[in-house]
Design an enzyme around this catalytic site. Sequence first.
Site, PDB file in Angstrom:
ATOM      1  N   LYS A  67       9.551   8.414   5.021  1.00 39.49           N
ATOM      2  CA  LYS A  67      10.255   7.395   4.232  1.00 39.49           C
ATOM      3  C   LYS A  67       9.481   7.242   2.931  1.00 39.49           C
ATOM      4  O   LYS A  67       8.260   7.061   2.938  1.00 39.49           O
ATOM      5  CB  LYS A  67      10.304   6.059   4.967  1.00 39.49           C
ATOM      6  CG  LYS A  67      10.973   4.962   4.121  1.00 39.49           C
ATOM      7  CD  LYS A  67      11.317   3.731   4.922  1.00 39.49           C
ATOM      8  CE  LYS A  67      10.177   2.764   5.010  1.00 39.49           C
ATOM      9  NZ  LYS A  67      10.609   1.448   5.546  1.00 39.49           N
ATOM     10  N   ASN A 160       8.543 -23.026   7.691  1.00 39.94           N
ATOM     11  CA  ASN A 160       8.351 -22.085   6.589  1.00 39.94           C
ATOM     12  C   ASN A 160       7.555 -22.739   5.476  1.00 39.94           C
ATOM     13  O   ASN A 160       7.688 -23.938   5.216  1.00 39.94           O
ATOM     14  CB  ASN A 160       9.701 -21.578   6.058  1.00 39.94           C
ATOM     15  CG  ASN A 160       9.525 -20.356   5.173  1.00 39.94           C
ATOM     16  OD1 ASN A 160       8.765 -19.447   5.512  1.00 39.94           O
ATOM     17  ND2 ASN A 160      10.211 -20.323   4.039  1.00 39.94           N
ATOM     18  N   ASP A 222       1.246  -6.153   6.952  1.00 38.32           N
ATOM     19  CA  ASP A 222       1.360  -4.691   6.915  1.00 38.32           C
ATOM     20  C   ASP A 222       0.501  -4.095   5.812  1.00 38.32           C
ATOM     21  O   ASP A 222       0.702  -2.972   5.382  1.00 38.32           O
ATOM     22  CB  ASP A 222       2.836  -4.289   6.737  1.00 38.32           C
ATOM     23  CG  ASP A 222       3.464  -4.928   5.505  1.00 38.32           C
ATOM     24  OD1 ASP A 222       2.764  -5.665   4.779  1.00 38.32           O
ATOM     25  OD2 ASP A 222       4.655  -4.680   5.241  1.00 38.32           O
TER      26      ASP A 222
END
Length: 321
Positions: A67, A160, A222
């Site tokens: 990707k 949040n 990540d």
Amino acid sequence: MLIVPEREIADLMTRQAAFDAVEQVFAAMASGDAYNFPVVREAIGHEDALYGFKGGFDRAGLTLGLKAGGYWPNNLEKRGLINHQSTVFLFDPDTGKPSAMVGGNLLTALRTAAASSVSIKHLARRDAKVIGMIGAGHQAAFQLRAALEQRACEKVIGWNYHPEMLPNIEKVANEAGVPFQAVELDEMTEADVIISITSAFAPSLMANHVSPGTHIACMGTDTKGKQEVEAALLAKASVFTDEIAQSVSIGEAQHAVAEGLIQESDVAQLGAVINGTDPGRISDNQITLFDGTGVGLQDLAVAASVVDLAVRKGVAIEVDF
Ligand code: NAD
């Protein structure tokens, strides 16, 4: 070579197909049949973009490719395009010839939601009823939609950093006929499953916000430096991941390992649980934590699945290459 454009993906790919593809490839990774190549991610010095490649080879599924893509922060404001842009390229493992080019934007959200969903299937308590969400951005809606299919959920609670975004996930809960309640972080103790999917660089979810028996899917971290949960929480939990090397370097476990709270050997592959070589959850009081870092093989697996669907429906574009 076949092309499946981004515009076709929504009508082709289902959450179930993404789930099956990701579950299978996690299992193949744990049994040594599939491996990810080292990730390349570069600040290219143009448009503030981050660009890179995530690739791998699945010998069991015969899927080879990468990707390519990244993050263009000015896309939305300047051009009305989404900031995350990616494309998947598949190659014939017998010949090296390119076999497909597939739009990767929607697939990324679907494969990331499938990953936490696979972790819930294999690690959450069977009687889990309350899902807690930390995050309410683009990915969070996909995450919640997939998670709601894994357990008989009676309530969604959400927190949040930007509370004005919470209606994004309230809508998803309500569409599934499940009530939603905005909560403070210390009220997350009510949740049986917690999903965190934010772009935070400092922890929001602390160890004392989590009750015994909870399953947590940490999906936002990540990159080196990002962090969503207190490192001490990983020391209290049984930690599972997609790819151990990524978990301890760019995933949530990077902080607990750096602080000496856990070691790399404390992190297990979710695929081993799927294969039955790791027992996974062994008690109702255990906290399980899935560190979902996102691997190239997930992208290849969902892309290969969508190419099959596109061929069957006659919408794949064939080009001579
Ligand atoms: P988004 O911009 O749509 O949403 C960002 C979310 O993070 C929002 O809920 C926002 O309120 C929250 N946030 C922002 N700053 C924060 C802070 N300082 N503290 C706490 N929360 C904060 O982004 P998105 O597309 O939903 O992506 C969310 C994260 O998921 C990103 O970090 C992205 O890199 C990551 N991601 C991971 C994978 C994977 O495979 N693990 C895949 C795709 C995206």
